[in-house]
Design a protein around this motif. Structure first.
Motif, PDB file in Angstrom:
ATOM      1  N   GLN A 140       0.810  -1.218   0.000  1.00 37.84           N
ATOM      2  CA  GLN A 140       0.000   0.000   0.000  1.00 37.84           C
ATOM      3  C   GLN A 140       0.849   1.277   0.000  1.00 37.84           C
ATOM      4  OE1 GLN A 140      -2.379  -1.019   3.535  1.00 37.84           O
ATOM      5  NE2 GLN A 140      -4.197  -1.065   2.228  1.00 37.84           N
ATOM      6  N   LEU A 141       2.150   1.123   0.134  1.00 40.04           N
ATOM      7  CA  LEU A 141       3.035   2.281   0.135  1.00 40.04           C
ATOM      8  C   LEU A 141       3.209   2.830  -1.276  1.00 40.04           C
ATOM      9  CD1 LEU A 141       5.847   0.995   2.539  1.00 40.04           C
ATOM     10  CD2 LEU A 141       3.907   2.458   3.112  1.00 40.04           C
ATOM     11  N   SER A 142       3.455   4.110  -1.370  1.00 37.43           N
ATOM     12  CA  SER A 142       3.682   4.747  -2.661  1.00 37.43           C
ATOM     13  C   SER A 142       4.856   5.707  -2.550  1.00 37.43           C
ATOM     14  CB  SER A 142       2.420   5.491  -3.116  1.00 37.43           C
ATOM     15  OG  SER A 142       2.007   6.426  -2.118  1.00 37.43           O
ATOM     16  N   GLU A 143       5.379   6.144  -3.696  1.00 37.49           N
ATOM     17  CA  GLU A 143       6.534   7.048  -3.690  1.00 37.49           C
ATOM     18  C   GLU A 143       6.152   8.441  -3.215  1.00 37.49           C
ATOM     19  OE1 GLU A 143       8.586   7.105  -7.375  1.00 37.49           O
ATOM     20  OE2 GLU A 143       9.012   4.954  -7.370  1.00 37.49           O
ATOM     21  N   LYS A 144       4.921   8.840  -3.459  1.00 36.42           N
ATOM     22  CA  LYS A 144       4.428  10.141  -3.023  1.00 36.42           C
ATOM     23  C   LYS A 144       3.087   9.957  -2.335  1.00 36.42           C
ATOM     24  CE  LYS A 144       6.652  12.713  -6.793  1.00 36.42           C
ATOM     25  NZ  LYS A 144       6.421  13.608  -7.957  1.00 36.42           N
ATOM     26  N   GLY A 145       2.649  11.022  -1.675  1.00 36.08           N
ATOM     27  CA  GLY A 145       1.355  10.964  -1.011  1.00 36.08           C
ATOM     28  C   GLY A 145       1.432  11.515   0.393  1.00 36.08           C
ATOM     29  N   LEU A 146       0.602  10.984   1.275  1.00 34.34           N
ATOM     30  CA  LEU A 146       0.578  11.425   2.668  1.00 34.34           C
ATOM     31  C   LEU A 146       1.618  10.644   3.465  1.00 34.34           C
ATOM     32  CD1 LEU A 146      -3.298  11.559   3.064  1.00 34.34           C
ATOM     33  CD2 LEU A 146      -1.750  13.515   2.885  1.00 34.34           C
ATOM     34  N   PRO A 147       2.387  11.327   4.314  1.00 27.27           N
ATOM     35  CA  PRO A 147       3.441  10.636   5.065  1.00 27.27           C
ATOM     36  C   PRO A 147       2.876   9.676   6.104  1.00 27.27           C
ATOM     37  CG  PRO A 147       3.276  12.913   5.776  1.00 27.27           C
ATOM     38  CD  PRO A 147       2.369  12.771   4.600  1.00 27.27           C
ATOM     39  N   CYS A 148       3.612   8.585   6.322  1.00 21.31           N
ATOM     40  CA  CYS A 148       3.224   7.623   7.353  1.00 21.31           C
ATOM     41  C   CYS A 148       4.474   7.018   7.970  1.00 21.31           C
ATOM     42  CB  CYS A 148       2.332   6.519   6.776  1.00 21.31           C
ATOM     43  SG  CYS A 148       3.186   5.422   5.620  1.00 21.31           S
ATOM     44  N   ILE A 149       4.287   6.370   9.089  1.00 19.87           N
ATOM     45  CA  ILE A 149       5.400   5.706   9.775  1.00 19.87           C
ATOM     46  C   ILE A 149       4.992   4.290  10.132  1.00 19.87           C
ATOM     47  CG2 ILE A 149       4.712   6.647  12.039  1.00 19.87           C
ATOM     48  CD1 ILE A 149       7.766   6.716  12.689  1.00 19.87           C
ATOM     49  N   ARG A 150       5.856   3.333   9.854  1.00 18.35           N
ATOM     50  CA  ARG A 150       5.615   1.925  10.182  1.00 18.35           C
ATOM     51  C   ARG A 150       6.499   1.558  11.377  1.00 18.35           C
ATOM     52  NH1 ARG A 150       6.614  -1.605   5.396  1.00 18.35           N
ATOM     53  NH2 ARG A 150       4.847  -2.870   6.073  1.00 18.35           N
ATOM     54  N   TYR A 151       6.062   0.541  12.130  1.00 18.40           N
ATOM     55  CA  TYR A 151       6.724   0.259  13.411  1.00 18.40           C
ATOM     56  C   TYR A 151       8.217  -0.025  13.259  1.00 18.40           C
ATOM     57  CZ  TYR A 151       6.967  -4.847  12.741  1.00 18.40           C
ATOM     58  OH  TYR A 151       7.276  -6.095  12.299  1.00 18.40           O
ATOM     59  N   GLY A 152       8.611  -0.720  12.173  1.00 16.66           N
ATOM     60  CA  GLY A 152      10.024  -1.045  11.993  1.00 16.66           C
ATOM     61  C   GLY A 152      10.897   0.170  11.787  1.00 16.66           C
ATOM     62  N   GLU A 153      10.302   1.240  11.246  1.00 18.15           N
ATOM     63  CA  GLU A 153      11.060   2.470  11.006  1.00 18.15           C
ATOM     64  C   GLU A 153      11.411   3.174  12.310  1.00 18.15           C
ATOM     65  OE1 GLU A 153       9.087   3.545   6.644  1.00 18.15           O
ATOM     66  OE2 GLU A 153       8.354   4.528   8.455  1.00 18.15           O
ATOM     67  N   ILE A 154      10.621   2.926  13.349  1.00 21.73           N
ATOM     68  CA  ILE A 154      10.879   3.590  14.633  1.00 21.73           C
ATOM     69  C   ILE A 154      12.223   3.152  15.196  1.00 21.73           C
ATOM     70  CG2 ILE A 154      10.103   3.813  17.039  1.00 21.73           C
ATOM     71  CD1 ILE A 154       7.231   3.692  16.020  1.00 21.73           C
ATOM     72  N   TYR A 155      12.546   1.853  15.094  1.00 20.43           N
ATOM     73  CA  TYR A 155      13.809   1.398  15.685  1.00 20.43           C
ATOM     74  C   TYR A 155      14.949   1.255  14.666  1.00 20.43           C
ATOM     75  CZ  TYR A 155      12.082  -3.341  14.444  1.00 20.43           C
ATOM     76  OH  TYR A 155      11.579  -4.445  13.788  1.00 20.43           O
ATOM     77  N   THR A 156      14.666   1.464  13.383  1.00 17.45           N
ATOM     78  CA  THR A 156      15.749   1.372  12.399  1.00 17.45           C
ATOM     79  C   THR A 156      16.157   2.723  11.812  1.00 17.45           C
ATOM     80  OG1 THR A 156      14.145   0.939  10.630  1.00 17.45           O
ATOM     81  CG2 THR A 156      15.137  -0.980  11.704  1.00 17.45           C
ATOM     82  N   ILE A 157      15.251   3.697  11.808  1.00 20.97           N
ATOM     83  CA  ILE A 157      15.534   4.964  11.134  1.00 20.97           C
ATOM     84  C   ILE A 157      15.537   6.155  12.082  1.00 20.97           C
ATOM     85  CG2 ILE A 157      14.705   6.599   9.392  1.00 20.97           C
ATOM     86  CD1 ILE A 157      13.577   4.234   7.832  1.00 20.97           C
ATOM     87  N   HIS A 158      14.541   6.233  12.960  1.00 16.90           N
ATOM     88  CA  HIS A 158      14.333   7.449  13.754  1.00 16.90           C
ATOM     89  C   HIS A 158      14.996   7.372  15.130  1.00 16.90           C
ATOM     90  CE1 HIS A 158      11.472   8.798  10.754  1.00 16.90           C
ATOM     91  NE2 HIS A 158      10.893   7.615  10.810  1.00 16.90           N
TER      92      HIS A 158
END
Length: 415
Positions: free
Chosen positions: A46-64
């Motif tokens: 369901q992710l796209s290159e553009k659109g409304l920003p979102c955050i997925r749980y894995g990004e919390i401990y790998t990116i932010h």
């Protein structure tokens, strides 16, 4: 320090479940600071290159870290209608993770643009009475992490729930003090972020130089006798370069010796190196001189480490030394460039065959040109090393000041 001075230092503090904190501070449960919500599943497709920003749980401990500075995932308006919106001052927790260290990592959303949270994200909506950036710092301290680890449930994938997080206790200063503490810590974050950006830029520069210089696409004028290129099994190379096998370029090429963890300590006369770099110290050495190491097993298979002097090289690495006709630095960078990991023989536990490595074909210029190329790339490597050392210092300084500010050992001055 005398007894009277110790007692004086303790004035203005009180003893709590979290230890000694200033009298004006409180120990509060997260459930008393706001309400909890759940993110709603945002599937990868369901992710796209553009659109409304979102955050997925894995990004919390790998990116932010601590604060969401920018988003890396986006969804359409249609998907957003079925997702959970997040708002300024929300705190987001990773509800799942692969390890106990991953679960419950917290980041603050201090932006104001429309954004959404995916499944396995736990949201704490604090409102205006507390400062989310302060809370994100305090929720990632060792004290908070110990509490979260006790709450983690599951084995291969660990989970933590809002009902658990609601009982987690944190020190809460008055709002103006929260804001000032967060501003001070964000100063360190900005310095860390700037240093990380410089490291990334230098690494990109190094990658570009390696691509150009190690293939002969760009050369120093004093070494160019002809601009002609010739076809080889490795592709086009300068006419005056040669293709040789690695065994003809080296004087030393052998695995290190076994050493047990009991024989490695934080102190000793000689450094112990493996495929991942420094492992510790011991009182004997196996190699003396300028070498580079090739990691031969596991995730760091093919990793290159440069060393000099007397060192103990473990069985996890192959010690390599160029012969008199070739340059150590050039050869090390050449092997780093060709990505030795592709020669590994096992998918379960990657491992490098010495015989295969010795038969590896490499294009080489004269020794003088090798030395010039090696010195240029080595200079950039030195810059990267210095920046990494600065980054380590900044992170250590931040950890120390977090410990003091977030426990009230050091108080901030308010206007």
């Amino acid at each position: 320090m005398g007894k009277k001075e110790t007692i004086a230092k303790m004035k203005g503090y009180k003893q709590t479940k979290l230890g000694r904190i200033p009298m004006e501070w409180e120990v509060r449960k997260l459930g008393d600071l706001g309400g909890f919500l759940k993110g709603k599943g945002i599937l990868k497709e369901q992710l796209s290159e553009k659109g409304l920003p979102c955050i997925r749980y894995g990004e919390i401990y790998t990116i932010h870290d601590f604060v969401i500075k920018e988003f890396h995932s986006f969804i359409s308006k249609e998907v957003a209608k079925e997702s959970q919106p997040i708002f300024h001052n929300d705190i987001l927790f990773a509800g799942s993770g692969e390890t106990l260290e991953d679960i419950g990592k917290a980041v603050a959303y201090i932006g104001k643009e429309e954004a959404y949270a995916g499944g396995d994200v736990v949201i704490l909506r604090t409102g205006k009475k507390n400062h989310s950036e302060y809370l994100s710092y305090v929720l990632n301290t060792d004290t908070a992490n110990r509490q979260k680890r006790k709450l983690g449930q599951g084995h291969s994938v660990v989970h933590i729930y809002a009902s658990d997080l609601a009982d987690l206790i944190v020190p809460v200063p008055p709002l103006p003090e929260q804001q000032k503490i967060a501003r001070i810590l964000s100063t360190w974050d900005k310095a860390i972020e700037k240093t990380e950006l410089l490291i990334a830029q230098k690494q990109q520069l190094k990658k570009g130089l390696m691509q150009q210089l190690l293939t002969g696409k760009v050369r120093f004028k004093e070494f160019v006798k002809s601009k002609k290129m010739k076809k080889t099994r490795l592709g086009l190379i300068p006419e005056d370069w040669e293709v040789m096998v690695l065994s003809d370029l080296t004087s030393t090429f052998r695995s290190g010796l076994g050493i047990t963890s009991e024989n490695i300590s934080e102190k000793g006369r000689y450094a112990v190196y493996g495929g991942n770099g420094l492992r510790g110290y011991t009182n004997s050495f196996t190699h003396e001189g300028d070498f580079f190491l090739i990691g031969r097993q596991g995730a760091l298979c093919g990793n290159i480490v440069k060393i000099t002097g007397k060192n103990y090289i473990s069985e996890h690495a192959i010690a390599v030394q160029a012969n008199e006709s070739n340059d150590n630095f050039f050869l090390a960078y050449k092997l780093e460039f060709v990505d030795l990991n592709r020669l590994s023989e096992s998918s379960a536990q990657p491992g490098l065959s010495v015989d295969k490595l010795l038969k590896l074909r490499i294009s080489t210029p004269t020794l003088k040109e090798q030395k010039r190329i090696g010195s240029i790339i080595s200079f950039i490597d030195g810059n990267i090393l210095t920046l990494n050392q600065n980054l380590l210092k900044l992170n250590m300084q931040k950890k120390g000041i977090m410990q003091k500010l977030l426990t009230g050992q050091v108080r901030v001055k308010l206007k």
